[in-house]
Motif scaffolding. Structure first.
Motif, PDB file in Angstrom:
ATOM      1  N   HIS A  20       1.934   2.278   6.125  1.00  0.00           N
ATOM      2  CA  HIS A  20       0.778   1.630   6.226  1.00  0.00           C
ATOM      3  C   HIS A  20      -0.220   2.730   6.183  1.00  0.00           C
ATOM      4  N   THR A  21      -1.030   2.730   5.201  1.00  0.00           N
ATOM      5  CA  THR A  21      -2.281   3.410   5.289  1.00  0.00           C
ATOM      6  C   THR A  21      -3.648   2.582   4.944  1.00  0.00           C
ATOM      7  N   GLU A  22      -4.840   3.124   5.174  1.00  0.00           N
ATOM      8  CA  GLU A  22      -5.931   2.349   4.800  1.00  0.00           C
ATOM      9  C   GLU A  22      -6.171   1.996   3.419  1.00  0.00           C
ATOM     10  N   GLN A  23      -5.295   2.260   2.553  1.00  0.00           N
ATOM     11  CA  GLN A  23      -5.290   1.737   1.235  1.00  0.00           C
ATOM     12  C   GLN A  23      -4.277   0.834   0.884  1.00  0.00           C
ATOM     13  N   GLY A  24      -3.136   0.561   1.818  1.00  0.00           N
ATOM     14  CA  GLY A  24      -2.330  -0.506   1.447  1.00  0.00           C
ATOM     15  C   GLY A  24      -0.913  -0.028   1.979  1.00  0.00           C
ATOM     16  N   THR A  25       0.120  -0.812   1.716  1.00  0.00           N
ATOM     17  CA  THR A  25       1.268  -0.486   2.259  1.00  0.00           C
ATOM     18  C   THR A  25       2.452  -0.281   1.239  1.00  0.00           C
ATOM     19  N   SER A  26       3.102   0.792   1.514  1.00  0.00           N
ATOM     20  CA  SER A  26       4.212   1.194   0.477  1.00  0.00           C
ATOM     21  C   SER A  26       5.518   0.727   1.088  1.00  0.00           C
ATOM     22  N   ASN A  31      16.597   5.197  -2.466  1.00  0.00           N
ATOM     23  CA  ASN A  31      16.338   5.682  -3.910  1.00  0.00           C
ATOM     24  C   ASN A  31      14.914   5.891  -4.248  1.00  0.00           C
ATOM     25  N   ARG A  32      14.049   5.441  -3.335  1.00  0.00           N
ATOM     26  CA  ARG A  32      12.670   5.941  -3.494  1.00  0.00           C
ATOM     27  C   ARG A  32      11.897   6.888  -2.487  1.00  0.00           C
ATOM     28  N   VAL A  33      11.106   7.374  -2.556  1.00  0.00           N
ATOM     29  CA  VAL A  33      10.352   8.494  -1.913  1.00  0.00           C
ATOM     30  C   VAL A  33       8.905   8.048  -1.672  1.00  0.00           C
ATOM     31  N   ALA A  34       8.299   7.907  -0.697  1.00  0.00           N
ATOM     32  CA  ALA A  34       6.924   7.639  -0.247  1.00  0.00           C
ATOM     33  C   ALA A  34       6.177   8.836   0.062  1.00  0.00           C
ATOM     34  N   TRP A  35       4.956   9.265  -0.799  1.00  0.00           N
ATOM     35  CA  TRP A  35       4.163  10.363  -0.309  1.00  0.00           C
ATOM     36  C   TRP A  35       3.044   9.689   0.218  1.00  0.00           C
ATOM     37  N   THR A  36       2.489  10.542   1.492  1.00  0.00           N
ATOM     38  CA  THR A  36       1.100  10.223   2.071  1.00  0.00           C
ATOM     39  C   THR A  36       0.470  11.616   2.238  1.00  0.00           C
ATOM     40  N   PRO A  37      -0.571  11.554   1.562  1.00  0.00           N
ATOM     41  CA  PRO A  37      -1.288  13.037   1.405  1.00  0.00           C
ATOM     42  C   PRO A  37      -2.039  13.399   2.684  1.00  0.00           C
ATOM     43  N   ALA A  38      -2.247  14.736   2.987  1.00  0.00           N
ATOM     44  CA  ALA A  38      -2.864  15.025   4.232  1.00  0.00           C
ATOM     45  C   ALA A  38      -4.084  14.312   4.618  1.00  0.00           C
ATOM     46  N   GLY A  39      -4.214  13.991   5.917  1.00  0.00           N
ATOM     47  CA  GLY A  39      -5.411  13.278   6.486  1.00  0.00           C
ATOM     48  C   GLY A  39      -5.621  11.819   6.426  1.00  0.00           C
ATOM     49  N   PHE A  40      -4.397  11.188   5.633  1.00  0.00           N
ATOM     50  CA  PHE A  40      -4.687   9.721   5.634  1.00  0.00           C
ATOM     51  C   PHE A  40      -3.828   9.154   6.893  1.00  0.00           C
ATOM     52  N   THR A  41      -4.866   8.276   7.526  1.00  0.00           N
ATOM     53  CA  THR A  41      -4.342   7.693   8.744  1.00  0.00           C
ATOM     54  C   THR A  41      -3.197   6.689   8.449  1.00  0.00           C
ATOM     55  N   HIS A  42      -1.753   6.672   8.898  1.00  0.00           N
ATOM     56  CA  HIS A  42      -0.866   5.978   8.627  1.00  0.00           C
ATOM     57  C   HIS A  42      -0.181   5.530   9.757  1.00  0.00           C
ATOM     58  N   HIS A  43       0.984   4.629   9.666  1.00  0.00           N
ATOM     59  CA  HIS A  43       2.236   4.425  10.543  1.00  0.00           C
ATOM     60  C   HIS A  43       3.154   3.934   9.641  1.00  0.00           C
ATOM     61  N   HIS A  44       4.571   4.237  10.260  1.00  0.00           N
ATOM     62  CA  HIS A  44       5.588   3.754   9.561  1.00  0.00           C
ATOM     63  C   HIS A  44       6.263   2.705  10.336  1.00  0.00           C
ATOM     64  N   ASP A  67      -3.013  12.684  -5.061  1.00  0.00           N
ATOM     65  CA  ASP A  67      -4.048  13.106  -3.899  1.00  0.00           C
ATOM     66  C   ASP A  67      -4.139  11.617  -3.143  1.00  0.00           C
ATOM     67  N   ARG A  68      -3.326  10.704  -3.505  1.00  0.00           N
ATOM     68  CA  ARG A  68      -3.368   9.325  -2.998  1.00  0.00           C
ATOM     69  C   ARG A  68      -1.826   8.921  -2.545  1.00  0.00           C
ATOM     70  N   PRO A  69      -1.735   7.763  -1.578  1.00  0.00           N
ATOM     71  CA  PRO A  69      -0.356   7.557  -1.338  1.00  0.00           C
ATOM     72  C   PRO A  69       0.522   6.874  -2.592  1.00  0.00           C
ATOM     73  N   ALA A  70       1.741   7.265  -2.961  1.00  0.00           N
ATOM     74  CA  ALA A  70       2.611   6.849  -3.949  1.00  0.00           C
ATOM     75  C   ALA A  70       3.849   6.898  -3.599  1.00  0.00           C
TER      76      ALA A  70
END
Length: 248
Positions: A20-26, A31-44, A67-70
């Motif tokens: 979860h980040t301020e931009q949404g939920t991944s 077989n998937r990998v989530a990327w969270t860039p530096a500085g993004f507030t998040h929790h798992h 440069d965004r969650p993906a």
């Protein structure tokens, strides 16, 4: 909630993760990998018996990915590198592990694989407009809600045209695409918790299991049954959840 000075990749060797980040939920299934860039507030958040692997990337490598969650599809090679970087050889008590040069080579291979991998439609953007947030709140609480956008608009006091425009302009998708994405997220969580197809279809608002299977396959790329079977096989890897630190 937390943030890091360096971006990180998260992989679920077993179970299902939500990032979860301020931009949404991944949602991060097998077989998937989530990327969270530096500085993004998040929790798992983990769902089911989860084996979470985290790899931090140095800025020199992080600039090569978005440069965004993906969320990316993990190739077989990417998966093996992730497991190698977070496996027993990285445990200080397990004896000699990978040296800095070897780790740098593995990290570069991993990033190269991700740059070639297709992004997955598993990021559910979080609305900012109060009207959209009201709609989202209803659907998060009751994923099986089948009300039309017009009916939801009447509930919150907004016109169908206004809501449609907001979904397109703010979230980059239609209301029905967003709701399907939300339902697939919820279905992945229920699969991780061991529920059957009939129960999941009903809980997520599909009229029957066939409709659920078709929608799930369109987003995930495989049927719920095959996904569950494949996920169990991936969960058989060495259960040594750990974090791989940054490396240049």
């Amino acid at each position: 909630m937390q943030s890091h000075a360096r971006g990180h990749l998260v992989y679920a060797a077993g179970g299902v993760l939500a990032v979860h980040t301020e931009q949404g939920t991944s949602i991060v299934p097998a077989n998937r990998v989530a990327w969270t860039p530096a500085g993004f507030t998040h929790h798992h958040r983990a769902h089911g018996d989860t084996d979470m692997r985290i790899v931090f990337l140095a800025p020199s490598l992080a600039r090569l990915v978005p440069d965004r969650p993906a969320v990316f599809l993990a190739s077989g090679l990417a998966r093996e590198v992730l497991l190698a970087l977070t496996g027993p050889r990285n445990d200080e008590d397990a004896g000699p592990g990978y040296g800095p040069a070897a780790r740098s080579r593995l990290l570069r291979v991993l990033v190269d694989e991700l740059r070639e991998a297709p992004e997955q439609p598993l990021h559910l953007p979080e609305p900012r407009d109060d009207r959209l947030r009201a709609v989202a709140r209803i659907l998060h609480e009751t994923p099986a809600e089948n009300a039309t956008l017009a009916a939801l608009g009447r509930t919150i006091g907004a016109s169908t045209r206004t809501l449609s425009r907001l979904f397109h302009d703010e979230l980059g998708m239609t209301f029905y695409e967003w709701r399907t994405q939300l339902r697939v997220h919820h279905a992945l969580v229920l699969l991780a918790e061991g529920h059957d197809t009939l129960r999941i279809a009903s809980a997520c608002g599909w009229a029957n299991p066939s409709s659920f299977i078709a929608a799930f396959t369109a987003v995930i790329g495989t049927t719920p049954g095959r996904y569950r079977t494949g996920h169990r096989s991936h969960a058989g890897v060495s259960p040594s959840p750990s974090v791989a630190g940054p490396s240049d």
